[in-house]
Design a protein around this motif. Structure first.
Motif, PDB file in Angstrom:
ATOM      1  N   GLN A 125       0.830  -1.202   0.000  1.00  0.00           N
ATOM      2  CA  GLN A 125       0.000   0.000   0.000  1.00  0.00           C
ATOM      3  C   GLN A 125       0.867   1.255   0.000  1.00  0.00           C
ATOM      4  OE1 GLN A 125      -2.462  -0.625   3.457  1.00  0.00           O
ATOM      5  NE2 GLN A 125      -4.010  -1.781   2.319  1.00  0.00           N
ATOM      6  N   ALA A 126       1.956   1.231   0.779  1.00  0.00           N
ATOM      7  CA  ALA A 126       2.856   2.383   0.820  1.00  0.00           C
ATOM      8  C   ALA A 126       3.534   2.594  -0.530  1.00  0.00           C
ATOM      9  CB  ALA A 126       3.908   2.185   1.907  1.00  0.00           C
ATOM     10  N   ALA A 127       3.875   1.502  -1.213  1.00  0.00           N
ATOM     11  CA  ALA A 127       4.505   1.609  -2.521  1.00  0.00           C
ATOM     12  C   ALA A 127       3.536   2.187  -3.547  1.00  0.00           C
ATOM     13  CB  ALA A 127       5.004   0.238  -2.973  1.00  0.00           C
ATOM     14  N   ILE A 128       2.272   1.785  -3.457  1.00  0.00           N
ATOM     15  CA  ILE A 128       1.261   2.313  -4.376  1.00  0.00           C
ATOM     16  C   ILE A 128       1.060   3.809  -4.147  1.00  0.00           C
ATOM     17  CG2 ILE A 128      -1.181   2.227  -4.991  1.00  0.00           C
ATOM     18  CD1 ILE A 128      -1.113  -0.771  -4.352  1.00  0.00           C
ATOM     19  N   GLU A 129       0.999   4.191  -2.879  1.00  0.00           N
ATOM     20  CA  GLU A 129       0.823   5.602  -2.557  1.00  0.00           C
ATOM     21  C   GLU A 129       2.020   6.445  -2.990  1.00  0.00           C
ATOM     22  OE1 GLU A 129       0.117   5.635   1.597  1.00  0.00           O
ATOM     23  OE2 GLU A 129      -1.895   4.753   1.459  1.00  0.00           O
ATOM     24  N   ALA A 130       3.209   5.808  -3.000  1.00  0.00           N
ATOM     25  CA  ALA A 130       4.416   6.516  -3.432  1.00  0.00           C
ATOM     26  C   ALA A 130       4.581   6.501  -4.944  1.00  0.00           C
ATOM     27  CB  ALA A 130       5.646   5.904  -2.768  1.00  0.00           C
ATOM     28  N   GLY A 131       3.624   5.923  -5.638  1.00  0.00           N
ATOM     29  CA  GLY A 131       3.679   5.892  -7.094  1.00  0.00           C
ATOM     30  C   GLY A 131       4.698   4.944  -7.657  1.00  0.00           C
ATOM     31  N   GLY A 132       5.024   3.898  -6.901  1.00  0.00           N
ATOM     32  CA  GLY A 132       5.991   2.918  -7.376  1.00  0.00           C
ATOM     33  C   GLY A 132       7.427   3.341  -7.196  1.00  0.00           C
ATOM     34  N   ALA A 133       7.661   4.407  -6.450  1.00  0.00           N
ATOM     35  CA  ALA A 133       9.026   4.899  -6.254  1.00  0.00           C
ATOM     36  C   ALA A 133       9.789   4.065  -5.242  1.00  0.00           C
ATOM     37  CB  ALA A 133       8.987   6.353  -5.798  1.00  0.00           C
ATOM     38  N   ARG A 134       9.099   3.247  -4.477  1.00  0.00           N
ATOM     39  CA  ARG A 134       9.755   2.405  -3.488  1.00  0.00           C
ATOM     40  C   ARG A 134       9.332   0.971  -3.704  1.00  0.00           C
ATOM     41  NH1 ARG A 134       7.338   3.869   2.325  1.00  0.00           N
ATOM     42  NH2 ARG A 134       8.382   1.910   2.827  1.00  0.00           N
ATOM     43  N   GLY A 135      10.201   0.054  -3.304  1.00  0.00           N
ATOM     44  CA  GLY A 135       9.915  -1.358  -3.499  1.00  0.00           C
ATOM     45  C   GLY A 135       9.067  -1.918  -2.366  1.00  0.00           C
ATOM     46  N   ALA A 136       8.372  -3.026  -2.656  1.00  0.00           N
ATOM     47  CA  ALA A 136       7.552  -3.678  -1.640  1.00  0.00           C
ATOM     48  C   ALA A 136       7.776  -5.182  -1.655  1.00  0.00           C
ATOM     49  CB  ALA A 136       6.078  -3.364  -1.881  1.00  0.00           C
ATOM     50  N   SER A 137       8.840  -5.612  -2.316  1.00  0.00           N
ATOM     51  CA  SER A 137       9.117  -7.036  -2.437  1.00  0.00           C
ATOM     52  C   SER A 137       9.677  -7.571  -1.124  1.00  0.00           C
ATOM     53  CB  SER A 137      10.111  -7.280  -3.567  1.00  0.00           C
ATOM     54  OG  SER A 137      10.357  -8.664  -3.733  1.00  0.00           O
ATOM     55  N   THR A 138       9.091  -8.648  -0.610  1.00  0.00           N
ATOM     56  CA  THR A 138       9.549  -9.245   0.634  1.00  0.00           C
ATOM     57  C   THR A 138      10.726 -10.187   0.361  1.00  0.00           C
ATOM     58  OG1 THR A 138       8.063 -11.139   0.432  1.00  0.00           O
ATOM     59  CG2 THR A 138       7.205  -9.183   1.549  1.00  0.00           C
ATOM     60  N   ILE A 139      11.373 -10.627   1.438  1.00  0.00           N
ATOM     61  CA  ILE A 139      12.452 -11.605   1.304  1.00  0.00           C
ATOM     62  C   ILE A 139      11.922 -12.886   0.669  1.00  0.00           C
ATOM     63  CG2 ILE A 139      13.911 -13.152   2.676  1.00  0.00           C
ATOM     64  CD1 ILE A 139      14.578 -10.792   4.475  1.00  0.00           C
ATOM     65  N   SER A 140      10.729 -13.294   1.048  1.00  0.00           N
ATOM     66  CA  SER A 140      10.129 -14.508   0.476  1.00  0.00           C
ATOM     67  C   SER A 140       9.948 -14.366  -1.031  1.00  0.00           C
ATOM     68  CB  SER A 140       8.787 -14.789   1.143  1.00  0.00           C
ATOM     69  OG  SER A 140       8.935 -14.948   2.536  1.00  0.00           O
ATOM     70  N   GLN A 141       9.450 -13.236  -1.485  1.00  0.00           N
ATOM     71  CA  GLN A 141       9.278 -13.010  -2.920  1.00  0.00           C
ATOM     72  C   GLN A 141      10.622 -13.019  -3.641  1.00  0.00           C
ATOM     73  OE1 GLN A 141       6.506  -9.486  -1.977  1.00  0.00           O
ATOM     74  NE2 GLN A 141       5.958 -10.003  -4.078  1.00  0.00           N
ATOM     75  N   GLN A 142      11.643 -12.442  -3.025  1.00  0.00           N
ATOM     76  CA  GLN A 142      12.962 -12.422  -3.654  1.00  0.00           C
ATOM     77  C   GLN A 142      13.544 -13.819  -3.770  1.00  0.00           C
ATOM     78  OE1 GLN A 142      15.644  -9.161  -2.338  1.00  0.00           O
ATOM     79  NE2 GLN A 142      13.906  -8.394  -1.169  1.00  0.00           N
ATOM     80  N   VAL A 143      13.297 -14.666  -2.766  1.00  0.00           N
ATOM     81  CA  VAL A 143      13.775 -16.050  -2.838  1.00  0.00           C
ATOM     82  C   VAL A 143      13.090 -16.785  -3.981  1.00  0.00           C
ATOM     83  CG1 VAL A 143      13.786 -18.275  -1.643  1.00  0.00           C
ATOM     84  CG2 VAL A 143      14.447 -16.203  -0.423  1.00  0.00           C
ATOM     85  N   VAL A 144      11.762 -16.625  -4.087  1.00  0.00           N
ATOM     86  CA  VAL A 144      11.025 -17.276  -5.179  1.00  0.00           C
ATOM     87  C   VAL A 144      11.546 -16.800  -6.529  1.00  0.00           C
ATOM     88  CG1 VAL A 144       8.783 -17.354  -6.338  1.00  0.00           C
ATOM     89  CG2 VAL A 144       8.932 -17.767  -3.880  1.00  0.00           C
TER      90      VAL A 144
END
Length: 261
Positions: A125-144
Motif C-alpha cells: 500500500q505504501a509503494a502504491i501511494e508513493a507511485g511505485g518509487a519504493r519497493g515492496a518485495s519481501t524476502i520470500s518473494q525475492q527467494v522465489v
C-alpha cells in the motif's frame, strides 16, 4: 424298470423364447451449446491436465528445495556467463551465519518478515501511494524470484511469483527462507552468498561477522554492483547505521523470533 431296461425320462416341455426388450436409444439431438463446445472439449481437457501437472511440479520443486540446497540460480548462471568465469559462491547453513547478519538482512529488506505470509500488505500500500518509487518485495518473494524464476518485470513472472510465494511460505520455515536468501543474494560483482561476501570484504567467515560488518553487507544488497561494504560511501555508512539500529529493534520487539533458534 426291472430287467435292466432304463427308465424313460419324462418328456421336457419346450422352452418359450422370451421376447427381448428393445432398448430405446436417446434420439434427442445435441443442444446448441453442445454443438458449439464440441470442437473445444479436447483442448479444454488437455489444458486442464496440463495445469494440474504444472501445479504438481511446482509443489514438488518447492518441497525439494525446502530440504535440498539449490545448486545455482538463473542470476548466478547469467552473471557467470557475463564474466566468463565461475561466480564466487559457498553455501553455509543458517547455524554458520552470525545471528546479527540474519537480523540485519531482515531489518534492511523486510522488517515485518516474521509477521506476514509472503506479502507485506502495508508495504504494498505504501509503494502504491508513493507511485511505485519504493519497493515492496519481501524476502520470500525475492527467494522465489531468484530460485525458481528469472529477473524482470513481466506479468507472467509476477503471476508465477504470486502463486509460488504463499506455497513456499506454507512448506518452508522462516529460518529456511532466510537461510536460502542469504546464500543466493549477490553482494558484489560475481560474489554470491553471505559466506563468500564475508571473506571477500572482510576476510572472515559468515559466523564471525560483527554487527557493523553485517550492517554494511546488508546495506549493499539492493545495488551490489554500485555499493561497497569494505569501502562504504557516505550513503552506505548512513544506511548501515540505520540497519544496525533496526536489527537491534527487531531483536528487542520479537520480530526476529521466527528465524532465531
Amino acid at each position: 424298470m426291472a430287467g435292466g431296461k432304463s427308465e424313460q425320462s419324462a418328456p421336457q416341455e419346450p422352452r418359450l423364447n422370451k421376447p427381448k426388450r428393445s432398448r430405446k436409444r436417446n434420439t434427442k439431438p445435441p443442444s446448441l451449446v453442445d454443438r458449439i463446445l464440441a470442437p473445444y472439449r479436447w483442448t479444454v481437457r488437455w489444458t486442464l491436465r496440463g495445469f494440474i501437472a504444472l501445479v504438481v511440479l511446482a509443489v514438488a520443486m518447492v518441497a525439494l528445495f525446502g530440504v535440498v540446497n539449490p545448486p545455482t540460480t538463473h542470476t548466478m548462471w547469467s552473471e557467470g556467463r557475463r564474466l566468463n568465469e565461475p561466480v564466487d559462491h559457498t553455501w553455509v547453513a543458517a547455524s554458520q551465519i552470525a545471528p546479527v547478519m540474519m537480523r540485519s538482512a531482515v531489518a534492511a529488506e523486510d522488517a515485518n518478515f516474521c509477521l506476514h505470509w509472503g506479502f507485506d500488505v502495508a508495504a504494498i500500500q505504501a509503494a502504491i501511494e508513493a507511485g511505485g518509487a519504493r519497493g515492496a518485495s519481501t524476502i520470500s518473494q525475492q527467494v522465489v524470484k531468484n530460485v525458481y524464476l528469472w529477473q524482470g518485470r513481466s506479468w507472467v513472472r509476477k503471476a508465477l511469483e504470486a502463486g509460488l510465494t504463499p506455497m513456499m511460505e506454507a512448506m518452508w520455515s522462516k529460518r529456511r527462507i532466510l537461510e536460502v536468501y542469504l546464500n543466493i543474494a549477490e553482494f558484489d560483482e560475481g560474489v554470491f552468498g553471505v559466506q563468500a561476501a564475508a571473506v571477500h570484504y572482510f576476510g572472515v567467515d559468515a559466523r564471525d561477522l560483527t554487527a557493523l560488518q553485517a550492517a554494511r553487507l546488508a546495506a549493499v544488497l539492493p545495488s551490489p554492483k554500485d555499493r561497497s561494504a569494505s569501502r562504504p560511501s557516505n550513503f552506505v555508512q548512513r544506511r548501515a547505521a540505520s540497519i544496525r539500529a533496526g536489527a537491534e529493534t527487531i531483536k528487542a520487539d520479537g520480530r526476529a523470533a521466527c528465524f532465531e533458534g
